[in-house]
Design an enzyme around this catalytic site. Sequence first.
Site, PDB file in Angstrom:
ATOM      1  N   ARG A  44       0.847  -1.043   0.034  1.00  0.00           N
ATOM      2  CA  ARG A  44       0.165   0.287  -0.388  1.00  0.00           C
ATOM      3  C   ARG A  44       0.645   1.331   0.271  1.00  0.00           C
ATOM      4  O   ARG A  44       0.346   2.284  -0.720  1.00  0.00           O
ATOM      5  CB  ARG A  44      -1.003  -0.239   1.233  1.00  0.00           C
ATOM      6  CG  ARG A  44      -1.930  -0.922   1.665  1.00  0.00           C
ATOM      7  CD  ARG A  44      -2.384  -1.133   2.482  1.00  0.00           C
ATOM      8  NE  ARG A  44      -2.491  -0.902   3.247  1.00  0.00           N
ATOM      9  CZ  ARG A  44      -2.490  -2.275   3.770  1.00  0.00           C
ATOM     10  NH1 ARG A  44      -3.662  -3.026   3.478  1.00  0.00           N
ATOM     11  NH2 ARG A  44      -2.030  -2.275   5.789  1.00  0.00           N
ATOM     12  N   LYS A 134     -11.253  15.381   5.016  1.00  0.00           N
ATOM     13  CA  LYS A 134     -12.070  15.498   4.972  1.00  0.00           C
ATOM     14  C   LYS A 134     -13.216  14.298   5.596  1.00  0.00           C
ATOM     15  O   LYS A 134     -13.023  13.600   5.968  1.00  0.00           O
ATOM     16  CB  LYS A 134     -12.109  14.225   3.879  1.00  0.00           C
ATOM     17  CG  LYS A 134     -13.412  13.466   2.798  1.00  0.00           C
ATOM     18  CD  LYS A 134     -12.313  12.634   1.835  1.00  0.00           C
ATOM     19  CE  LYS A 134     -13.363  11.338   1.382  1.00  0.00           C
ATOM     20  NZ  LYS A 134     -12.716  10.576   0.893  1.00  0.00           N
ATOM     21  N   LYS A 217     -17.163  18.940  -1.735  1.00  0.00           N
ATOM     22  CA  LYS A 217     -16.889  17.829  -3.025  1.00  0.00           C
ATOM     23  C   LYS A 217     -18.270  17.805  -3.249  1.00  0.00           C
ATOM     24  O   LYS A 217     -18.467  16.030  -2.270  1.00  0.00           O
ATOM     25  CB  LYS A 217     -15.706  16.776  -2.359  1.00  0.00           C
ATOM     26  CG  LYS A 217     -15.338  15.526  -2.711  1.00  0.00           C
ATOM     27  CD  LYS A 217     -14.692  15.091  -2.218  1.00  0.00           C
ATOM     28  CE  LYS A 217     -13.819  13.620  -3.231  1.00  0.00           C
ATOM     29  NZ  LYS A 217     -12.574  12.763  -2.814  1.00  0.00           N
TER      30      LYS A 217
END
Length: 337
Positions: A44, A134, A217
Amino acid sequence: MSELNKIALQILSNGKGILAADESTATMTKRLDSVKVHSDENNRLLFRQTLFSSLSMKECIGGVILYDETIRQKTSNGKTIPELINSSGSLTGIKVDTGAKTLAGSKEEKITEGLDGLRERLKEYYKLGARFTKWRGVYLISDKYPSKLSVSANAHALARYAALVQEAEMVPIIEPEVLMDGDHSAKVCYEKTSEVIKKCYEELQLNNVDLSGTILKPNMILPGENSKNKISNEEVAELTLECLKNNVPSEVPGIAFLSGGQTEIEATTNLNQINKKNNTKFIMSFSYGRALQQSALKFWSKDINDISGTQEVFDHRAKMCTLAAQGKWSENLENKK
Ligand code: 13P
Protein backbone atom coordinates in the site's frame (compact mmCIF):
# COMPACT_ATOMS: atom_id res chain seq x y z
CA MET A 1 -8.43 36.92 3.47
CA SER A 2 -8.48 34.33 6.25
CA GLU A 3 -5.78 31.68 6.60
CA LEU A 4 -8.31 28.94 5.87
CA ASN A 5 -9.47 30.69 2.71
CA LYS A 6 -5.83 30.91 1.57
CA ILE A 7 -5.34 27.17 2.13
CA ALA A 8 -8.52 26.33 0.17
CA LEU A 9 -7.36 28.52 -2.72
CA GLN A 10 -3.83 27.13 -2.63
CA ILE A 11 -5.25 23.61 -3.06
CA LEU A 12 -7.52 24.43 -6.00
CA SER A 13 -5.95 27.35 -7.93
CA ASN A 14 -4.53 27.23 -11.47
CA GLY A 15 -6.20 23.99 -12.49
CA LYS A 16 -4.85 22.08 -9.51
CA GLY A 17 -7.05 19.51 -7.82
CA ILE A 18 -6.99 16.87 -5.14
CA LEU A 19 -5.76 13.29 -5.25
CA ALA A 20 -8.10 11.27 -3.01
CA ALA A 21 -5.81 8.46 -1.83
CA ASP A 22 -7.67 7.92 1.43
CA GLU A 23 -9.12 4.49 0.79
CA SER A 24 -9.55 2.62 4.06
CA THR A 25 -7.50 -0.55 4.39
CA ALA A 26 -10.59 -2.61 3.49
CA THR A 27 -11.27 -0.56 0.33
CA MET A 28 -7.59 -0.49 -0.70
CA THR A 29 -7.48 -4.27 -0.26
CA LYS A 30 -10.44 -4.57 -2.63
CA ARG A 31 -8.62 -2.35 -5.17
CA LEU A 32 -5.37 -4.35 -4.87
CA ASP A 33 -7.22 -7.69 -5.01
CA SER A 34 -8.82 -6.56 -8.27
CA VAL A 35 -5.35 -6.32 -9.88
CA LYS A 36 -3.99 -9.38 -8.02
CA VAL A 37 -1.50 -7.56 -5.80
CA HIS A 38 -1.27 -8.68 -2.17
CA SER A 39 -2.56 -6.00 0.18
CA ASP A 40 -0.01 -5.48 2.93
CA GLU A 41 1.34 -2.32 4.54
CA ASN A 42 4.42 -2.26 2.30
CA ASN A 43 2.56 -2.65 -0.98
CA ARG A 44 0.00 0.00 0.00
CA LEU A 45 2.89 2.34 0.85
CA LEU A 46 4.82 1.52 -2.32
CA PHE A 47 1.90 2.32 -4.63
CA ARG A 48 1.03 5.51 -2.82
CA GLN A 49 4.58 6.81 -2.49
CA THR A 50 5.05 6.13 -6.21
CA LEU A 51 2.15 8.48 -6.98
CA PHE A 52 3.16 11.10 -4.40
CA SER A 53 6.66 11.41 -5.87
CA SER A 54 5.44 11.85 -9.46
CA LEU A 55 6.40 14.92 -11.48
CA SER A 56 2.78 16.02 -11.93
CA MET A 57 2.38 16.56 -8.17
CA LYS A 58 3.92 20.02 -8.60
CA GLU A 59 1.67 21.37 -11.34
CA CYS A 60 -1.51 19.34 -10.99
CA ILE A 61 -2.10 18.19 -7.41
CA GLY A 62 -2.75 20.89 -4.80
CA GLY A 63 -3.61 18.42 -2.05
CA VAL A 64 -3.60 14.71 -1.26
CA ILE A 65 -6.13 13.10 1.08
CA LEU A 66 -4.60 10.32 3.17
CA TYR A 67 -5.92 7.54 5.35
CA ASP A 68 -4.75 7.18 8.97
CA GLU A 69 -2.27 4.40 8.11
CA THR A 70 -0.55 6.45 5.39
CA ILE A 71 -0.12 9.74 7.28
CA ARG A 72 2.00 7.81 9.81
CA GLN A 73 4.18 6.00 7.24
CA LYS A 74 7.75 6.82 6.19
CA THR A 75 9.04 6.49 2.63
CA SER A 76 12.01 4.27 1.85
CA ASN A 77 14.36 7.30 2.01
CA GLY A 78 13.27 8.31 5.50
CA LYS A 79 10.90 11.19 4.76
CA THR A 80 7.44 11.02 6.27
CA ILE A 81 4.59 10.88 3.74
CA PRO A 82 3.44 14.44 4.62
CA GLU A 83 7.04 15.65 4.06
CA LEU A 84 7.09 13.94 0.66
CA ILE A 85 3.78 15.57 -0.31
CA ASN A 86 4.87 19.01 0.93
CA SER A 87 8.17 18.77 -0.97
CA SER A 88 6.26 19.25 -4.23
CA GLY A 89 4.27 22.20 -2.87
CA SER A 90 1.14 20.14 -2.30
CA LEU A 91 -0.77 20.02 1.00
CA THR A 92 -1.58 17.01 3.15
CA GLY A 93 -5.19 16.16 3.93
CA ILE A 94 -6.67 13.41 6.07
CA LYS A 95 -9.96 11.51 6.09
CA VAL A 96 -11.29 11.86 9.62
CA ASP A 97 -14.66 10.13 9.53
CA THR A 98 -14.71 6.53 10.73
CA GLY A 99 -17.03 5.25 8.03
CA ALA A 100 -20.69 5.02 7.06
CA LYS A 101 -22.73 2.77 9.37
CA THR A 102 -26.36 1.59 9.31
CA LEU A 103 -28.68 4.49 10.16
CA ALA A 104 -30.82 3.46 13.12
CA GLY A 105 -34.39 4.44 12.20
CA SER A 106 -33.87 3.85 8.46
CA LYS A 107 -31.85 0.68 8.17
CA GLU A 108 -31.23 0.69 4.41
CA GLU A 109 -29.48 4.04 4.70
CA LYS A 110 -26.17 5.09 6.21
CA ILE A 111 -24.95 7.63 8.72
CA THR A 112 -21.30 8.63 8.84
CA GLU A 113 -19.65 8.28 12.24
CA GLY A 114 -16.53 9.72 13.84
CA LEU A 115 -17.50 12.75 15.94
CA ASP A 116 -16.55 11.16 19.28
CA GLY A 117 -12.96 12.09 20.16
CA LEU A 118 -12.60 14.05 16.91
CA ARG A 119 -11.26 17.21 18.61
CA GLU A 120 -8.29 15.24 20.01
CA ARG A 121 -7.64 13.32 16.79
CA LEU A 122 -7.58 16.58 14.83
CA LYS A 123 -4.86 17.98 17.08
CA GLU A 124 -2.74 14.92 16.37
CA TYR A 125 -3.30 15.08 12.61
CA TYR A 126 -2.31 18.75 12.57
CA LYS A 127 0.95 17.82 14.32
CA LEU A 128 1.52 15.09 11.75
CA GLY A 129 1.27 17.73 9.00
CA ALA A 130 -2.39 17.79 7.90
CA ARG A 131 -3.84 21.14 6.80
CA PHE A 132 -7.17 19.95 5.45
CA THR A 133 -9.58 17.10 6.15
CA LYS A 134 -12.40 15.08 4.61
CA TRP A 135 -15.69 13.68 5.87
CA ARG A 136 -18.02 11.80 3.51
CA GLY A 137 -21.75 11.54 3.97
CA VAL A 138 -23.42 9.03 1.66
CA TYR A 139 -26.98 9.04 0.32
CA LEU A 140 -28.98 6.44 -1.61
CA ILE A 141 -31.46 7.40 -4.32
CA SER A 142 -34.80 5.60 -4.73
CA ASP A 143 -38.44 6.74 -4.65
CA LYS A 144 -38.29 6.92 -0.84
CA TYR A 145 -34.62 7.74 -0.35
CA PRO A 146 -32.79 9.72 0.79
CA SER A 147 -35.20 9.96 3.70
CA LYS A 148 -35.60 13.24 5.58
CA LEU A 149 -33.83 11.51 8.46
CA SER A 150 -30.75 10.68 6.36
CA VAL A 151 -30.63 14.17 4.81
CA SER A 152 -30.88 15.83 8.19
CA ALA A 153 -28.66 13.47 10.26
CA ASN A 154 -25.81 13.48 7.72
CA ALA A 155 -25.94 17.27 7.29
CA HIS A 156 -25.80 17.67 11.06
CA ALA A 157 -22.75 15.42 11.35
CA LEU A 158 -20.98 17.14 8.42
CA ALA A 159 -21.55 20.54 10.02
CA ARG A 160 -20.35 19.51 13.48
CA TYR A 161 -17.27 17.96 11.86
CA ALA A 162 -16.58 21.14 9.87
CA ALA A 163 -16.83 23.37 12.94
CA LEU A 164 -14.35 21.18 14.85
CA VAL A 165 -11.94 21.12 11.91
CA GLN A 166 -11.91 24.91 11.60
CA GLU A 167 -11.35 25.18 15.36
CA ALA A 168 -8.22 23.05 14.74
CA GLU A 169 -7.16 25.49 11.98
CA MET A 170 -7.67 23.16 9.05
CA VAL A 171 -9.92 23.35 5.98
CA PRO A 172 -12.84 20.89 6.02
CA ILE A 173 -13.87 19.24 2.77
CA ILE A 174 -17.63 18.78 2.94
CA GLU A 175 -18.50 15.66 0.95
CA PRO A 176 -22.18 14.79 0.61
CA GLU A 177 -22.12 11.98 -1.98
CA VAL A 178 -25.41 11.09 -3.62
CA LEU A 179 -24.63 7.65 -5.05
CA MET A 180 -24.89 6.68 -8.73
CA ASP A 181 -26.45 3.28 -7.87
CA GLY A 182 -29.92 2.77 -9.35
CA ASP A 183 -31.90 3.44 -12.50
CA HIS A 184 -33.10 6.97 -11.69
CA SER A 185 -32.96 9.80 -14.22
CA ALA A 186 -30.57 12.76 -14.10
CA LYS A 187 -33.55 14.93 -13.16
CA VAL A 188 -34.12 12.86 -10.02
CA CYS A 189 -30.40 13.08 -9.20
CA TYR A 190 -30.66 16.86 -9.65
CA GLU A 191 -33.62 17.11 -7.23
CA LYS A 192 -32.19 14.84 -4.54
CA THR A 193 -28.70 16.38 -4.73
CA SER A 194 -30.22 19.86 -4.45
CA GLU A 195 -32.11 18.85 -1.32
CA VAL A 196 -29.00 17.27 0.24
CA ILE A 197 -26.68 20.23 -0.48
CA LYS A 198 -29.23 22.79 0.67
CA LYS A 199 -29.63 21.04 4.01
CA CYS A 200 -25.84 20.81 4.47
CA TYR A 201 -25.48 24.61 4.15
CA GLU A 202 -28.37 25.19 6.53
CA GLU A 203 -26.54 23.14 9.17
CA LEU A 204 -23.10 24.59 8.35
CA GLN A 205 -24.46 28.09 8.88
CA LEU A 206 -26.16 27.06 12.12
CA ASN A 207 -22.79 25.77 13.35
CA ASN A 208 -21.09 29.09 12.47
CA VAL A 209 -18.74 27.49 9.96
CA ASP A 210 -16.73 30.06 7.96
CA LEU A 211 -17.73 28.98 4.45
CA SER A 212 -14.83 30.86 2.85
CA GLY A 213 -12.54 28.32 4.54
CA THR A 214 -14.24 25.19 3.22
CA ILE A 215 -14.28 23.12 0.02
CA LEU A 216 -17.40 21.33 -1.25
CA LYS A 217 -16.91 17.85 -2.73
CA PRO A 218 -20.15 16.89 -4.45
CA ASN A 219 -21.22 14.35 -7.04
CA MET A 220 -21.93 15.53 -10.57
CA ILE A 221 -25.55 15.38 -11.73
CA LEU A 222 -25.78 12.08 -13.62
CA PRO A 223 -28.44 9.48 -14.37
CA GLY A 224 -28.21 6.33 -12.22
CA GLU A 225 -25.72 3.79 -13.54
CA ASN A 226 -28.54 1.44 -14.60
CA SER A 227 -30.68 4.16 -16.15
CA LYS A 228 -31.65 3.78 -19.80
CA ASN A 229 -31.86 7.55 -20.19
CA LYS A 230 -28.26 8.58 -20.73
CA ILE A 231 -27.54 12.28 -21.23
CA SER A 232 -24.73 14.16 -23.01
CA ASN A 233 -21.65 15.62 -21.29
CA GLU A 234 -23.06 19.08 -22.07
CA GLU A 235 -26.28 18.24 -20.24
CA VAL A 236 -24.37 16.84 -17.26
CA ALA A 237 -22.45 20.11 -17.09
CA GLU A 238 -25.56 22.29 -17.37
CA LEU A 239 -27.50 20.39 -14.69
CA THR A 240 -24.50 20.25 -12.37
CA LEU A 241 -23.84 23.99 -12.68
CA GLU A 242 -27.51 24.82 -12.17
CA CYS A 243 -27.72 22.67 -9.04
CA LEU A 244 -24.60 24.21 -7.50
CA LYS A 245 -25.48 27.79 -8.46
CA ASN A 246 -28.86 27.42 -6.75
CA ASN A 247 -27.70 25.72 -3.57
CA VAL A 248 -24.10 26.68 -2.70
CA PRO A 249 -23.57 30.02 -0.94
CA SER A 250 -21.28 32.41 -2.81
CA GLU A 251 -18.67 32.55 0.02
CA VAL A 252 -17.56 28.99 -0.80
CA PRO A 253 -14.29 29.37 -2.76
CA GLY A 254 -14.11 26.05 -4.51
CA ILE A 255 -15.84 22.89 -5.53
CA ALA A 256 -13.89 19.67 -6.13
CA PHE A 257 -15.96 16.84 -7.61
CA LEU A 258 -15.69 13.18 -6.68
CA SER A 259 -15.62 10.74 -9.59
CA GLY A 260 -18.02 8.27 -7.95
CA GLY A 261 -17.67 5.35 -10.35
CA GLN A 262 -17.33 7.29 -13.62
CA THR A 263 -14.50 6.09 -15.86
CA GLU A 264 -11.38 8.23 -16.07
CA ILE A 265 -12.49 9.60 -19.45
CA GLU A 266 -16.08 10.32 -18.34
CA ALA A 267 -14.89 12.15 -15.23
CA THR A 268 -12.44 14.19 -17.31
CA THR A 269 -14.89 15.01 -20.13
CA ASN A 270 -17.62 16.06 -17.71
CA LEU A 271 -15.28 18.26 -15.67
CA ASN A 272 -14.03 19.87 -18.87
CA GLN A 273 -17.58 20.68 -19.98
CA ILE A 274 -18.41 22.07 -16.53
CA ASN A 275 -15.47 24.46 -16.81
CA LYS A 276 -16.25 25.43 -20.38
CA LYS A 277 -19.73 26.45 -19.28
CA ASN A 278 -18.88 27.67 -15.78
CA ASN A 279 -21.04 30.74 -15.21
CA THR A 280 -20.48 30.78 -11.43
CA LYS A 281 -17.71 32.36 -9.39
CA PHE A 282 -16.71 28.99 -7.91
CA ILE A 283 -13.48 27.26 -8.88
CA MET A 284 -14.58 23.88 -10.30
CA SER A 285 -11.93 21.21 -9.92
CA PHE A 286 -11.47 17.55 -9.04
CA SER A 287 -10.95 15.42 -5.95
CA TYR A 288 -10.77 12.08 -7.68
CA GLY A 289 -9.90 8.69 -6.28
CA ARG A 290 -10.59 6.06 -8.91
CA ALA A 291 -10.56 8.50 -11.87
CA LEU A 292 -6.95 9.46 -11.06
CA GLN A 293 -5.58 6.11 -9.97
CA GLN A 294 -7.24 3.38 -12.04
CA SER A 295 -4.84 3.20 -15.01
CA ALA A 296 -1.80 3.76 -12.82
CA LEU A 297 -2.86 0.92 -10.51
CA LYS A 298 -3.41 -1.42 -13.43
CA PHE A 299 -0.02 -0.58 -14.93
CA TRP A 300 1.77 -0.86 -11.57
CA SER A 301 0.23 -4.26 -10.83
CA LYS A 302 2.10 -5.78 -13.78
CA ASP A 303 5.46 -4.88 -12.22
CA ILE A 304 5.34 -3.20 -8.84
CA ASN A 305 8.97 -2.11 -9.20
CA ASP A 306 8.37 -0.14 -12.40
CA ILE A 307 8.16 3.19 -10.58
CA SER A 308 8.86 5.51 -13.51
CA GLY A 309 6.46 3.70 -15.85
CA THR A 310 3.68 3.93 -13.26
CA GLN A 311 4.44 7.60 -12.70
CA GLU A 312 4.18 8.30 -16.43
CA VAL A 313 0.68 6.81 -16.48
CA PHE A 314 -0.35 8.79 -13.41
CA ASP A 315 1.22 12.03 -14.73
CA HIS A 316 -0.80 11.77 -17.92
CA ARG A 317 -4.07 11.33 -16.01
CA ALA A 318 -3.27 14.17 -13.61
CA LYS A 319 -2.41 16.48 -16.52
CA MET A 320 -5.66 15.64 -18.30
CA CYS A 321 -7.64 16.43 -15.12
CA THR A 322 -5.80 19.74 -14.69
CA LEU A 323 -6.61 20.69 -18.29
CA ALA A 324 -10.25 19.75 -17.64
CA ALA A 325 -10.27 21.90 -14.50
CA GLN A 326 -9.52 24.83 -16.84
CA GLY A 327 -11.84 23.78 -19.68
CA LYS A 328 -8.80 23.14 -21.89
CA TRP A 329 -8.96 19.35 -22.26
CA SER A 330 -9.60 17.72 -25.66
CA GLU A 331 -9.68 14.20 -27.05
CA ASN A 332 -6.62 15.05 -29.15
CA LEU A 333 -4.60 15.93 -26.07
CA GLU A 334 -5.90 12.79 -24.35
CA ASN A 335 -4.54 10.57 -27.08
CA LYS A 336 -1.23 12.38 -27.55
CA LYS A 337 0.91 10.46 -25.07
P1 13P B 1 -13.87 8.57 -6.21
O1 13P B 1 -13.37 9.72 -7.05
O2 13P B 1 -13.26 7.25 -6.57
O3 13P B 1 -15.37 8.55 -6.11
O4 13P B 1 -13.32 8.83 -4.75
C1 13P B 1 -13.45 10.09 -4.22
C2 13P B 1 -13.63 9.99 -2.78
O5 13P B 1 -12.82 10.48 -2.03
C3 13P B 1 -14.84 9.31 -2.27
O6 13P B 1 -15.01 9.59 -0.91
